[in-house]
Design a protein around this motif. Sequence first.
Motif, PDB file in Angstrom:
ATOM      1  N   GLU A 126     -21.187  69.864  44.452  1.00  0.00           N
ATOM      2  CA  GLU A 126     -22.147  70.837  43.972  1.00  0.00           C
ATOM      3  C   GLU A 126     -21.585  72.343  44.382  1.00  0.00           C
ATOM      4  N   VAL A 127     -22.163  73.253  43.596  1.00  0.00           N
ATOM      5  CA  VAL A 127     -21.847  74.500  43.927  1.00  0.00           C
ATOM      6  C   VAL A 127     -22.701  74.827  45.312  1.00  0.00           C
ATOM      7  N   THR A 128     -22.137  75.927  45.950  1.00  0.00           N
ATOM      8  CA  THR A 128     -22.746  76.253  47.315  1.00  0.00           C
ATOM      9  C   THR A 128     -24.011  77.161  46.924  1.00  0.00           C
TER      10      THR A 128
ATOM     11  N   LEU B 118     -22.865  71.519  31.455  1.00  0.00           N
ATOM     12  CA  LEU B 118     -22.120  70.315  31.306  1.00  0.00           C
ATOM     13  C   LEU B 118     -21.540  69.804  32.950  1.00  0.00           C
ATOM     14  N   GLY B 119     -22.053  68.661  33.635  1.00  0.00           N
ATOM     15  CA  GLY B 119     -21.725  68.173  34.775  1.00  0.00           C
ATOM     16  C   GLY B 119     -22.950  68.372  35.750  1.00  0.00           C
ATOM     17  N   THR B 120     -23.826  67.676  35.682  1.00  0.00           N
ATOM     18  CA  THR B 120     -24.997  67.568  36.566  1.00  0.00           C
ATOM     19  C   THR B 120     -24.926  67.393  37.889  1.00  0.00           C
ATOM     20  N   LEU B 121     -24.160  66.428  38.282  1.00  0.00           N
ATOM     21  CA  LEU B 121     -24.076  65.730  39.600  1.00  0.00           C
ATOM     22  C   LEU B 121     -25.624  65.447  40.225  1.00  0.00           C
ATOM     23  N   ALA B 122     -26.112  65.960  41.316  1.00  0.00           N
ATOM     24  CA  ALA B 122     -27.455  65.798  41.723  1.00  0.00           C
ATOM     25  C   ALA B 122     -28.456  66.666  41.492  1.00  0.00           C
TER      26      ALA B 122
ATOM     27  N   TYR C  40     -28.276  69.825  41.570  1.00  0.00           N
ATOM     28  CA  TYR C  40     -28.345  71.026  42.414  1.00  0.00           C
ATOM     29  C   TYR C  40     -28.302  72.493  41.789  1.00  0.00           C
ATOM     30  N   SER C  41     -27.199  72.667  41.010  1.00  0.00           N
ATOM     31  CA  SER C  41     -27.124  73.877  40.096  1.00  0.00           C
ATOM     32  C   SER C  41     -28.283  73.745  38.862  1.00  0.00           C
ATOM     33  N   THR C  42     -28.612  72.485  38.342  1.00  0.00           N
ATOM     34  CA  THR C  42     -29.615  72.524  37.683  1.00  0.00           C
ATOM     35  C   THR C  42     -30.898  73.287  37.889  1.00  0.00           C
TER      36      THR C  42
ATOM     37  N   LEU D  61     -25.593  67.759  30.944  1.00  0.00           N
ATOM     38  CA  LEU D  61     -24.776  66.365  30.570  1.00  0.00           C
ATOM     39  C   LEU D  61     -24.090  65.841  31.651  1.00  0.00           C
ATOM     40  N   GLU D  62     -24.572  64.374  31.706  1.00  0.00           N
ATOM     41  CA  GLU D  62     -23.851  64.095  33.073  1.00  0.00           C
ATOM     42  C   GLU D  62     -23.288  62.336  32.443  1.00  0.00           C
ATOM     43  N   LEU D  63     -22.038  62.267  32.909  1.00  0.00           N
ATOM     44  CA  LEU D  63     -21.382  60.872  32.489  1.00  0.00           C
ATOM     45  C   LEU D  63     -21.891  59.826  33.519  1.00  0.00           C
ATOM     46  N   GLU D  64     -21.999  60.063  34.595  1.00  0.00           N
ATOM     47  CA  GLU D  64     -22.349  59.009  35.583  1.00  0.00           C
ATOM     48  C   GLU D  64     -23.740  58.454  35.564  1.00  0.00           C
TER      49      GLU D  64
ATOM     50  N   THR E  32     -25.410  57.048  38.148  1.00  0.00           N
ATOM     51  CA  THR E  32     -26.066  56.939  39.299  1.00  0.00           C
ATOM     52  C   THR E  32     -26.283  58.518  39.490  1.00  0.00           C
ATOM     53  N   ASN E  33     -25.329  59.191  39.185  1.00  0.00           N
ATOM     54  CA  ASN E  33     -25.761  60.809  39.373  1.00  0.00           C
ATOM     55  C   ASN E  33     -26.921  61.069  38.624  1.00  0.00           C
ATOM     56  N   ALA E  34     -27.204  60.867  37.239  1.00  0.00           N
ATOM     57  CA  ALA E  34     -27.939  61.222  36.323  1.00  0.00           C
ATOM     58  C   ALA E  34     -29.562  60.858  37.073  1.00  0.00           C
TER      59      ALA E  34
ATOM     60  N   PRO F  60     -20.636  60.681  28.194  1.00  0.00           N
ATOM     61  CA  PRO F  60     -19.345  61.751  28.218  1.00  0.00           C
ATOM     62  C   PRO F  60     -20.047  63.149  27.590  1.00  0.00           C
ATOM     63  N   ALA F  61     -19.710  64.194  28.359  1.00  0.00           N
ATOM     64  CA  ALA F  61     -20.300  65.531  27.738  1.00  0.00           C
ATOM     65  C   ALA F  61     -19.854  65.803  26.452  1.00  0.00           C
ATOM     66  N   ALA F  62     -18.509  65.378  25.856  1.00  0.00           N
ATOM     67  CA  ALA F  62     -17.912  65.962  24.627  1.00  0.00           C
ATOM     68  C   ALA F  62     -18.817  65.292  23.565  1.00  0.00           C
TER      69      ALA F  62
ATOM     70  N   ILE G 226     -20.378  75.284  32.458  1.00  0.00           N
ATOM     71  CA  ILE G 226     -19.038  74.294  32.187  1.00  0.00           C
ATOM     72  C   ILE G 226     -18.684  74.090  33.556  1.00  0.00           C
ATOM     73  N   ASP G 227     -18.933  72.551  34.030  1.00  0.00           N
ATOM     74  CA  ASP G 227     -18.782  72.106  35.473  1.00  0.00           C
ATOM     75  C   ASP G 227     -18.633  70.582  35.458  1.00  0.00           C
ATOM     76  N   ALA G 228     -17.848  70.333  34.422  1.00  0.00           N
ATOM     77  CA  ALA G 228     -17.638  68.836  34.317  1.00  0.00           C
ATOM     78  C   ALA G 228     -16.093  68.475  34.521  1.00  0.00           C
ATOM     79  N   ASP G 229     -15.585  67.533  34.142  1.00  0.00           N
ATOM     80  CA  ASP G 229     -14.244  67.051  34.251  1.00  0.00           C
ATOM     81  C   ASP G 229     -13.325  68.226  33.797  1.00  0.00           C
ATOM     82  N   LYS G 230     -12.530  68.848  34.538  1.00  0.00           N
ATOM     83  CA  LYS G 230     -11.699  70.152  34.196  1.00  0.00           C
ATOM     84  C   LYS G 230     -10.526  69.918  33.088  1.00  0.00           C
TER      85      LYS G 230
HETATM   86  N1  SAM Z   1     -22.966  71.391  38.252  1.00  0.00           N
HETATM   87  C1  SAM Z   1     -23.095  70.556  39.576  1.00  0.00           C
HETATM   88  C2  SAM Z   1     -23.754  71.301  40.722  1.00  0.00           C
HETATM   89  O1  SAM Z   1     -23.024  72.297  40.978  1.00  0.00           O
HETATM   90  O2  SAM Z   1     -24.915  71.064  41.405  1.00  0.00           O
HETATM   91  C3  SAM Z   1     -21.693  69.904  40.003  1.00  0.00           C
HETATM   92  C4  SAM Z   1     -20.950  69.157  39.180  1.00  0.00           C
HETATM   93  S1  SAM Z   1     -19.704  68.178  39.643  1.00  0.00           S
HETATM   94  C5  SAM Z   1     -18.255  69.599  40.013  1.00  0.00           C
HETATM   95  C6  SAM Z   1     -19.300  67.596  38.133  1.00  0.00           C
HETATM   96  C7  SAM Z   1     -20.072  66.290  37.515  1.00  0.00           C
HETATM   97  O3  SAM Z   1     -19.489  66.242  36.196  1.00  0.00           O
HETATM   98  C8  SAM Z   1     -19.981  64.991  38.164  1.00  0.00           C
HETATM   99  O4  SAM Z   1     -21.231  64.793  38.581  1.00  0.00           O
HETATM  100  C9  SAM Z   1     -19.341  64.261  37.151  1.00  0.00           C
HETATM  101  O5  SAM Z   1     -19.628  63.008  37.373  1.00  0.00           O
HETATM  102  C10 SAM Z   1     -19.540  64.916  36.034  1.00  0.00           C
HETATM  103  N2  SAM Z   1     -18.557  64.515  34.788  1.00  0.00           N
HETATM  104  C11 SAM Z   1     -17.311  64.239  35.032  1.00  0.00           C
HETATM  105  N3  SAM Z   1     -16.647  63.719  33.979  1.00  0.00           N
HETATM  106  C12 SAM Z   1     -17.636  63.957  32.813  1.00  0.00           C
HETATM  107  C13 SAM Z   1     -17.607  63.799  31.556  1.00  0.00           C
HETATM  108  N4  SAM Z   1     -16.657  63.573  30.702  1.00  0.00           N
HETATM  109  N5  SAM Z   1     -18.856  63.983  31.105  1.00  0.00           N
HETATM  110  C14 SAM Z   1     -20.130  64.428  31.632  1.00  0.00           C
HETATM  111  N6  SAM Z   1     -20.171  64.664  32.877  1.00  0.00           N
HETATM  112  C15 SAM Z   1     -18.806  64.514  33.557  1.00  0.00           C
END
Ligand code: SAM
Length: 251
Positions: free
Chosen positions: A62-64, A86-90, A92-94, A110-113, A115-117, A139-141, A160-164
């Motif tokens: 997550e972001v600091t 894009l990329g929710t994780l837990a 925190y940034s949300t 948008l979150e892939l996993e 568990t994280n969602a 998948p976010a796309a 934008i903070d999902a898979d780079k």
């Molecule tokens: N934004 C979050 C925060 O700062 O609290 C951190 C996000 S973390 C860097 C990246 C997240 O993107 C992870 O939860 C990961 O499961 C998700 N992720 C990875 N690939 C993804 C995809 N293809 N589609 C959606 N989410 C994806």
Amino acid sequence: MADSTGHDGAPTPGQDPPANRYGSLPAWRAVDDYFVRSLVAEDEVLAAARESGRSTTMPGAEVTPNQGALLGLIAQLAGARRVLELGTLAGYSTIWLARAVGETGRVVTLELEETNAAIALTNLERAGLADRVDVVRGPAAESARRLVEAGTEPFDLVFIDADKPSNPRYLEAALRLTSPGAVIVIDNVVRDGAVIDADSDDPRVRGVRQVVEDIAGNPELDATAVQTVGVKGWDGFIVARRRSAGSASGA
Ligand code: SAM
């Protein structure tokens, strides 16, 4: 700020920098601590969400706190009522973003996993924000494509903070889901300086370099990138804005 090694955290010649798991120097961490303690109001809800990141599939990603606060400020400066993440994780940034949009605002994240969602949803409920956030699994796309097909109301800010490696696709989606004036923030674009390696075969670096090229070649976008140091080492982010109709660069 002296540390236990007796210096200020800067590496001296011939000495390896004292690194934590993120490769950050003690002085960088101390400065982050100072600013967070002084300026960032991280309450129990945010602290619990950040801690819960340990139980996700990407612990500690997550972001600091100071970056979360910056996201909230960017959302407020942009007057954002609708935010796409894009990329929710837990979550925190949300939480920072959902607080920034206010009671009448909306965040779609948008979150892939799964568990994280699920963890994010628990955190959003604890924060009393679940009614203004949609956690979209998958998948976010694909999720973004469905939002486009559904004719979703444009977003004011996209984070934008999902898979780079997918950053270029995510920028494309962001452009289809926003209007002129919208702000796009892309995280983790420095990667310990690896971003300048044009021959890198790291798909994350390639994803960042491609999105930089795409932004540079898009006359609709004004953008900059800022490198950062801190508790998570050396990284940075891009801030881009879709130019408003008729406005000159930088306007
Ligand atoms: N934004 C979050 C925060 O700062 O609290 C951190 C996000 S973390 C860097 C990246 C997240 O993107 C992870 O939860 C990961 O499961 C998700 N992720 C990875 N690939 C993804 C995809 N293809 N589609 C959606 N989410 C994806």
